[in-house]
Enzyme design. Structure first.
Site: not given
Ligand code: ACO
Length: 384
Positions: A265, A321
């Site tokens: 998140h 989620d």
């Molecule tokens: N699984 C594995 N790695 C992850 C995950 C995940 N679910 N979420 C973040 N990371 C990692 C990224 O790969 C990144 O790693 P790095 O720094 O080595 O490149 C780091 O954590 C930061 O991630 P970002 O994608 O830059 O974080 P951001 O804040 O932009 O994205 C998001 C947040 C989109 C929710 C992300 O965590 C994600 O894609 N999660 C999976 C999808 C999901 O469950 N979405 C629902 C969110 S809750 C809602 O919207 C209701």
């Protein structure tokens, strides 16, 4: 000018509606902790709190509830729109289409600028009730129409949560199921300025009609990085297959740089407080069903345990989620309807933000950092 991808950390609005502390895992609606609201409030009460700013007294709640009940039916022609949609289309697309059409059945766009610039407050309140009341009906209607059945008509003697489950499953839910549905609706109703709420604000700031504000938000919620993650969580648990396979699956998943659905998140660096409450509801359901719960729940728990070592050090924990879909599936809801249910609930938050935005409106029009070609001469076709 510095460009910040994803506007991380950039305030895009000022709001009194909800607050979250991502380090401590705290979420409040109008100051009231989500834990308390999920335990004690119905969805109707939580929606009132979000929209009006205070806990309602008994009379206010009864009046709001009665208006919601009276507005559950949608125009017959909306059913005809649904009938021509492809039955294998995603329910979020059907929902967006029908919500986008509502303004044609309930017109009043001119009332958005009734006094020259500000909206007619009666129109604002009427549309909040009409849209919020219609959402559950639209989601349930599509479920039956895509199966080739007549929709189940809404009932006025049931609460919002009870009526939704009744319309979906064609049977009255038991009290435990209704309580779980109600808590899920409360928990998903609002979450500060997330992507879909931001989309609603941008659309609302143009003084577009409220059904189109909600339609913009529905489109944004549909994405797998936002609300669309919930159905993918269950498919992912199916793919893992068993508790024993979780650890290896997670290693491979992370090695191939794929996200784990339902984790991570932008704001929370601890477990999402809503995920904790949803997990508690799953445990309640297990007791209610005399120890039986889907084997996918055990896989989910093991995934959370394994991720504790591999993702938690980066601040990545289960989000809202992760456990919601397990509850919805246990209530008999098809997987591709999980995100539409999220939309039903989040409509309360979207409309609260819409009302707040138009009360002191200024159109959103940010700037950009241009890094394209400089001004150059146009080249005629023959010379290319
Ligand atoms: N699984 C594995 N790695 C992850 C995950 C995940 N679910 N979420 C973040 N990371 C990692 C990224 O790969 C990144 O790693 P790095 O720094 O080595 O490149 C780091 O954590 C930061 O991630 P970002 O994608 O830059 O974080 P951001 O804040 O932009 O994205 C998001 C947040 C989109 C929710 C992300 O965590 C994600 O894609 N999660 C999976 C999808 C999901 O469950 N979405 C629902 C969110 S809750 C809602 O919207 C209701």
């Amino acid at each position: 000018m510095e460009y910040v991808p994803g506007l991380q950390g950039i305030p895009a609005t000022q709001s009194k509606i909800s607050f979250l502390d991502g380090q401590q895992g705290i979420l409040t609606y109008r100051g009231y902790p989500i834990v308390e609201l999920a335990k004690h409030s119905t969805f109707e009460e939580a929606a009132w709190v979000l929209i009006n700013g205070e806990l309602p007294n008994a009379e206010q709640l009864a009046c709001f509830d009665a208006e919601l009940r009276a507005n559950r039916r949608v125009k017959y022609n909306v059913r005809d729109i649904m009938k021509i949609l492809p039955i294998d289309g995603h329910p979020m697309e059907a929902l967006q289409t029908c919500v986008a059409s509502l303004g044609m059945f309930y017109p009043g766009q001119e009332r958005m600028t009734a006094n020259g610039i500000s909206a007619d407050s009666e129109f604002v309140e009427q549309m909040i009730v009409k849209i919020l009341a219609s959402m559950a009906t639209l989601v349930a209607m599509w479920e039956h129409i895509r199966r080739g059945d007549d929709p189940v008509q809404p009932r006025t003697d049931l609460t919002y949560a009870e009526n939704f489950l009744y319309m979906m499953n064609e049977r009255e839910p038991d009290p435990v199921e209704s309580r779980i549905m109600d808590a899920c609706l409360v928990l998903h109703a609002e979450h500060t300025i997330n992507a879909s709420t931001f989309a609603a604000l941008v659309c609302g700031s143009t003084l577009a009609p409220p059904n189109l504000v909600v339609a913009s938000a529905i489109g944004t919620l549909a994405g797998p990085l936002h609300g669309g993650a919930n159905q993918r969580v269950l498919n992912m648990l199916d793919e893992i297959g068993s508790v024993e396979k979780v650890s290896d699956w997670l290693d491979q998943r992370l090695a191939s740089k794929q996200v784990v659905w339902g984790f991570g998140h932008r704001e929370y660096k601890v477990k999402d407080p809503r995920a904790d409450i949803l997990q508690g509801l799953l445990e309640d359901l297990r007791v209610h069903r005399k120890g039986y719960l889907s084997p996918l729940y055990d896989i989910a728990c093991e995934l959370e345990r394994c991720a504790e070592q591999r993702l938690a050090p980066k601040g990545i924990y289960p989000n809202v989620d992760f456990y919601s879909g397990l509850l919805y599936e246990a209530l008999g809801i098809p997987r591709d309807q999980f995100t539409p249910i999220f939309a039903i609930s989040r409509t309360a938050g979207w409309l609260a933000h819409w009302k707040e935005q138009i009360s002191h409106n200024r159109i959103f029009r940010p700037t950009q950092v241009y890094d394209g070609a400089p001004v150059r001469a146009y080249s005629p076709m023959a010379a290319r």
